[in-house]
Write a protein that holds these residues in place. Structure first.
Motif, PDB file in Angstrom:
ATOM      1  N   ALA A  85     -33.031 -16.538  19.941  1.00  0.00           N
ATOM      2  CA  ALA A  85     -34.151 -15.634  20.219  1.00  0.00           C
ATOM      3  C   ALA A  85     -33.631 -14.245  20.595  1.00  0.00           C
ATOM      4  CB  ALA A  85     -35.016 -16.203  21.340  1.00  0.00           C
ATOM      5  N   TYR A  86     -32.598 -14.189  21.440  1.00  0.00           N
ATOM      6  CA  TYR A  86     -31.989 -12.909  21.790  1.00  0.00           C
ATOM      7  C   TYR A  86     -31.400 -12.232  20.561  1.00  0.00           C
ATOM      8  CZ  TYR A  86     -32.337 -13.024  26.899  1.00  0.00           C
ATOM      9  OH  TYR A  86     -32.798 -13.004  28.189  1.00  0.00           O
ATOM     10  N   SER A  87     -30.762 -13.017  19.695  1.00  0.00           N
ATOM     11  CA  SER A  87     -30.153 -12.447  18.490  1.00  0.00           C
ATOM     12  C   SER A  87     -31.219 -11.819  17.593  1.00  0.00           C
ATOM     13  CB  SER A  87     -29.394 -13.533  17.723  1.00  0.00           C
ATOM     14  OG  SER A  87     -28.354 -14.088  18.519  1.00  0.00           O
ATOM     15  N   LEU A  88     -32.344 -12.500  17.429  1.00  0.00           N
ATOM     16  CA  LEU A  88     -33.427 -11.964  16.603  1.00  0.00           C
ATOM     17  C   LEU A  88     -34.024 -10.700  17.221  1.00  0.00           C
ATOM     18  CD1 LEU A  88     -35.182 -15.305  15.600  1.00  0.00           C
ATOM     19  CD2 LEU A  88     -33.906 -13.778  14.089  1.00  0.00           C
ATOM     20  N   SER A  89     -34.103 -10.660  18.573  1.00  0.00           N
ATOM     21  CA  SER A  89     -34.634  -9.453  19.228  1.00  0.00           C
ATOM     22  C   SER A  89     -33.671  -8.277  19.074  1.00  0.00           C
ATOM     23  CB  SER A  89     -34.907  -9.737  20.712  1.00  0.00           C
ATOM     24  OG  SER A  89     -33.708  -9.993  21.416  1.00  0.00           O
ATOM     25  N   ILE A  90     -32.364  -8.537  19.091  1.00  0.00           N
ATOM     26  CA  ILE A  90     -31.375  -7.477  18.861  1.00  0.00           C
ATOM     27  C   ILE A  90     -31.514  -6.926  17.443  1.00  0.00           C
ATOM     28  CG2 ILE A  90     -28.907  -6.987  18.652  1.00  0.00           C
ATOM     29  CD1 ILE A  90     -29.761  -7.219  21.520  1.00  0.00           C
ATOM     30  N   ILE A  91     -31.719  -7.815  16.474  1.00  0.00           N
ATOM     31  CA  ILE A  91     -31.928  -7.381  15.091  1.00  0.00           C
ATOM     32  C   ILE A  91     -33.156  -6.481  14.991  1.00  0.00           C
ATOM     33  CG2 ILE A  91     -32.561  -8.197  12.787  1.00  0.00           C
ATOM     34  CD1 ILE A  91     -30.815 -10.664  13.340  1.00  0.00           C
ATOM     35  N   ASP A  92     -34.239  -6.869  15.677  1.00  0.00           N
ATOM     36  CA  ASP A  92     -35.446  -6.033  15.692  1.00  0.00           C
ATOM     37  C   ASP A  92     -35.152  -4.660  16.293  1.00  0.00           C
ATOM     38  OD1 ASP A  92     -36.854  -8.108  14.592  1.00  0.00           O
ATOM     39  OD2 ASP A  92     -37.672  -8.822  16.495  1.00  0.00           O
ATOM     40  N   GLY A  93     -34.295  -4.631  17.320  1.00  0.00           N
ATOM     41  CA  GLY A  93     -33.929  -3.349  17.927  1.00  0.00           C
ATOM     42  C   GLY A  93     -33.186  -2.443  16.964  1.00  0.00           C
ATOM     43  N   PHE A  94     -32.257  -3.005  16.195  1.00  0.00           N
ATOM     44  CA  PHE A  94     -31.530  -2.204  15.202  1.00  0.00           C
ATOM     45  C   PHE A  94     -32.478  -1.667  14.128  1.00  0.00           C
ATOM     46  CE2 PHE A  94     -27.587  -4.659  16.490  1.00  0.00           C
ATOM     47  CZ  PHE A  94     -26.935  -3.560  17.009  1.00  0.00           C
ATOM     48  N   LEU A  95     -33.409  -2.489  13.696  1.00  0.00           N
ATOM     49  CA  LEU A  95     -34.373  -2.028  12.701  1.00  0.00           C
ATOM     50  C   LEU A  95     -35.273  -0.934  13.271  1.00  0.00           C
ATOM     51  CD1 LEU A  95     -35.384  -5.435  11.066  1.00  0.00           C
ATOM     52  CD2 LEU A  95     -34.004  -3.613  10.054  1.00  0.00           C
ATOM     53  N   LEU A  96     -35.603  -1.045  14.553  1.00  0.00           N
ATOM     54  CA  LEU A  96     -36.404   0.005  15.192  1.00  0.00           C
ATOM     55  C   LEU A  96     -35.647   1.331  15.210  1.00  0.00           C
ATOM     56  CD1 LEU A  96     -38.929   0.848  16.814  1.00  0.00           C
ATOM     57  CD2 LEU A  96     -37.739   0.093  18.880  1.00  0.00           C
ATOM     58  N   ILE A  97     -34.346   1.287  15.507  1.00  0.00           N
ATOM     59  CA  ILE A  97     -33.525   2.502  15.486  1.00  0.00           C
ATOM     60  C   ILE A  97     -33.509   3.105  14.084  1.00  0.00           C
ATOM     61  CG2 ILE A  97     -31.165   3.377  15.691  1.00  0.00           C
ATOM     62  CD1 ILE A  97     -32.356   2.930  18.375  1.00  0.00           C
ATOM     63  N   ALA A  98     -33.339   2.259  13.080  1.00  0.00           N
ATOM     64  CA  ALA A  98     -33.286   2.755  11.704  1.00  0.00           C
ATOM     65  C   ALA A  98     -34.587   3.458  11.323  1.00  0.00           C
ATOM     66  CB  ALA A  98     -33.003   1.597  10.744  1.00  0.00           C
ATOM     67  N   TRP A  99     -35.715   2.849  11.641  1.00  0.00           N
ATOM     68  CA  TRP A  99     -36.991   3.456  11.283  1.00  0.00           C
ATOM     69  C   TRP A  99     -37.295   4.689  12.124  1.00  0.00           C
ATOM     70  CZ3 TRP A  99     -39.345   2.961   6.945  1.00  0.00           C
ATOM     71  CH2 TRP A  99     -39.236   1.784   6.211  1.00  0.00           C
ATOM     72  N   SER A 100     -36.809   4.723  13.362  1.00  0.00           N
ATOM     73  CA  SER A 100     -37.018   5.919  14.189  1.00  0.00           C
ATOM     74  C   SER A 100     -36.246   7.109  13.617  1.00  0.00           C
ATOM     75  CB  SER A 100     -36.587   5.651  15.636  1.00  0.00           C
ATOM     76  OG  SER A 100     -35.186   5.505  15.729  1.00  0.00           O
ATOM     77  N   CYS A 101     -35.065   6.850  13.048  1.00  0.00           N
ATOM     78  CA  CYS A 101     -34.305   7.923  12.390  1.00  0.00           C
ATOM     79  C   CYS A 101     -35.049   8.429  11.161  1.00  0.00           C
ATOM     80  CB  CYS A 101     -32.915   7.428  11.993  1.00  0.00           C
ATOM     81  SG  CYS A 101     -31.801   7.122  13.378  1.00  0.00           S
TER      82      CYS A 101
END
Length: 544
Positions: A494-510
């Motif tokens: 679950a933590y691993s999937l949330s970290i992946i979501d965080g990276f995708l959020l950074i990508a889309w914020s850029c």
């Protein structure tokens, strides 16, 4: 060319005769305060264990330092306007050094809070006065290289801190989280003493400016910042402490606004900030600080959930600092050769987005080595984006008339200082909240497929129980340990999937930030043209 002559001629007469020393002094100050803040964050678990502070009590130590940084930002407009940056920086740096030397020996909680708060107050002057000095005292031909050093020191301090703290803890002592900056600051003072010229005595005319409005605004911003930092721990609006901090901070900011409307202060030029590019650059600075969460929060957490210590996490983060210096000076040379800083900023954001997208392939089996490639790309992106952003900010200040009046420069610096702190803090808070909420969601979704009675779950429990039976007191204990292992595996995924979501959020914020970059208006001229015109004006003045 007339535009360039006007902008270059607006440079004040107090240009540093030793600009390299002055540049090194102010960028070192910016790097020191960044490094100190990061060290406090990394070393707080060891510090509270060494001094016997509880988790809730120690959570206020970092907030006290940040509150000092925020408080002094707007107030520096008042102090810098009265005494000049040189005197402020030297006095603040001396007190900051003394506080850091004695902080490890303070064992009283109240004394620690007071000393950390004073440390934030003194070091908080380094950031806004850096931009003030760069605009008013550095020849234009040195500005791109100043930006390169600034990016190297500030961004490098963030990325090198985990490795540095891990080495200190392993070979020396965790007290070096404070003493490290205490050793560097005197070198900064020497550079400032010889590199920043003494200002001319200010002309006293009319009634002295009031500091009450600055006090209201500074205290209000500091209280709101502390409320935001403690919000997740205090459960936001359900906490009386959070409500009191936020409400009192908002009330003081309202008081500052009312006082400003009733009696404008001569040292503040708020209408000057109401320009298209200035507002957009403020938003982009806020956005850029959020993208730094990739190296500050996500990568360390991705390794920390596997049980890695700071000295093991550091090698992954430091790869984003390795290319900083050559890339920063490459970007500076590009600016001198008439490269548009907006394009430089866009390249940096695109690289950061691509690195975050690559990191979204993360799995719970990754170690530090898996991040080396992406962190190199992140380092390239952060270096180019940082220099491009600050390059746009400096050009905006020059062509918007910041050099025409001292209060404009000071207001401009304080504005971006405030956004820089709020951007970093709010970004980190939101990312932490986002990851926590996504972990709850993924835990719930994964839990739907790991239910009692499911054949696959039972098969795993029986297999683990059989393997644990030899080292357990009985079959029931082995079964309970097997259930705990299944639950731990579920939490890890679950933590691993949330970290992946965080990276995708950074990508889309850029990607979203790139849209704002496209809306920036182009400066009339670039650094190369400005530098050439200013050199010509200096030669004409010397020949007369």
């Amino acid at each position: 060319m007339d535009i360039a002559r006007g902008a270059a001629a607006a440079m004040p007469a107090e240009v540093s005769r030793k600009p390299l020393l002055g540049i090194l002094g102010v960028v070192t100050g910016a790097g020191v305060v960044t490094l100190t803040s990061r060290m406090i964050s990394l070393g707080m678990p060891d510090y509270r264990g060494l001094h016997g502070f509880g988790y809730d009590a120690s959570a206020w130590i970092g907030s006290a330092f940040d509150a000092g940084l925020m408080f002094i930002g707007p107030f520096t407009v008042y102090l810098g306007g009265l005494m000049g940056p040189r005197k402020i920086l030297l006095a603040a740096a001396a007190l900051f050094t003394a506080l850091l030397i004695f902080l490890p020996f303070a064992h009283s909680y109240s004394l620690v809070i007071a000393m950390v708060l004073l440390s934030g107050l003194t070091s908080g002057t380094f950031y806004p006065l850096t931009l003030t000095f760069a605009l008013r005292n550095i020849p234009l031909r040195y500005l791109p290289f100043t930006l390169a050093l600034y990016a190297t020191f500030v961004d490098g301090a963030v990325n090198i801190a985990p490795s540095l703290y891990g080495w200190y803890r392993e070979h020396l002592s965790s007290n070096w989280m404070f003493w490290n900056s205490a050793l560097i600051t005197p070198l900064m003072m020497i550079c400032i003493y010889y590199g920043i010229p003494k200002p001319n005595a200010p002309k006293k005319s009319g009634s002295p400016p009031s500091f009450a409005g600055f006090l209201y605004a500074s205290v209000g911003l500091a209280l709101v910042l502390v409320a935001c930092e403690q919000g997740e721990r205090l459960d936001w609006w359900r906490s009386g402490v959070f409500n009191a901090l936020f409400a009192s901070g908002g009330f003081l900011l309202l008081c500052a606004l009312v006082r400003r409307l009733r009696g404008p202060n001569a040292l503040v030029a708020l209408p000057y900030l109401a320009k298209w590019n200035t507002v957009l650059l403020g938003l982009l600075l806020f956005w850029f600080r959020f993208t730094l969460c990739s190296t500050i929060i996500l990568v360390p957490q991705a390794l920390a959930i596997r049980g890695f210590e700071p000295e093991q996490i550091g090698p992954a983060i430091i790869w984003s600092a390795i290319p900083l210096l050559p890339l920063a000076f490459t970007a500076a040379l590009m600016l001198l050769h008439k490269f548009d800083p907006r394009l430089l900023f866009a390249i940096g954001l695109a690289s950061t987005a691509f690195a975050a997208w690559l990191n979204s392939e993360y799995s719970s089996t990754w170690s530090a080595q898996n991040f080396y490639r992406t962190e190199l790309l992140t380092g390239l992106g952060q270096a180019f984006a940082f220099i491009g952003l600050v390059g746009c900010i400096v050009l905006q200040a020059i062509f918007a008339g910041a050099l025409a009046k001292p209060e404009r420069v000071l207001t401009f610096s304080a504005y971006f200082h405030t956004i820089r702190i709020f951007g970093g803090t709010i970004g980190a808070i939101y990312m932490g909240h986002f990851v926590a909420q996504r972990e709850k969601l993924h835990s719930n979704l994964l839990g739907l497929h790991v239910g009692s009675g499911d054949w696959l779950t039972n098969q795993n429990i029986y297999g683990m129980a059989a393997g644990l039976y030899a080292k357990s007191s009985g079959l029931a204990t082995a079964g309970a340990r097997a259930v705990d292992l299944i639950a731990a595996r579920t939490r890890l995924q679950a933590y691993s999937l949330s970290i992946i979501d965080g990276f995708l959020l950074i990508a889309w914020s850029c990607v979203c930030a790139l849209i704002l970059v496209a809306l920036l208006r182009k400066s009339p001229l670039n650094y190369g043209d400005l530098s050439a015109v200013q050199q010509k004006l200096i030669l004409e003045k010397e020949s007369k």
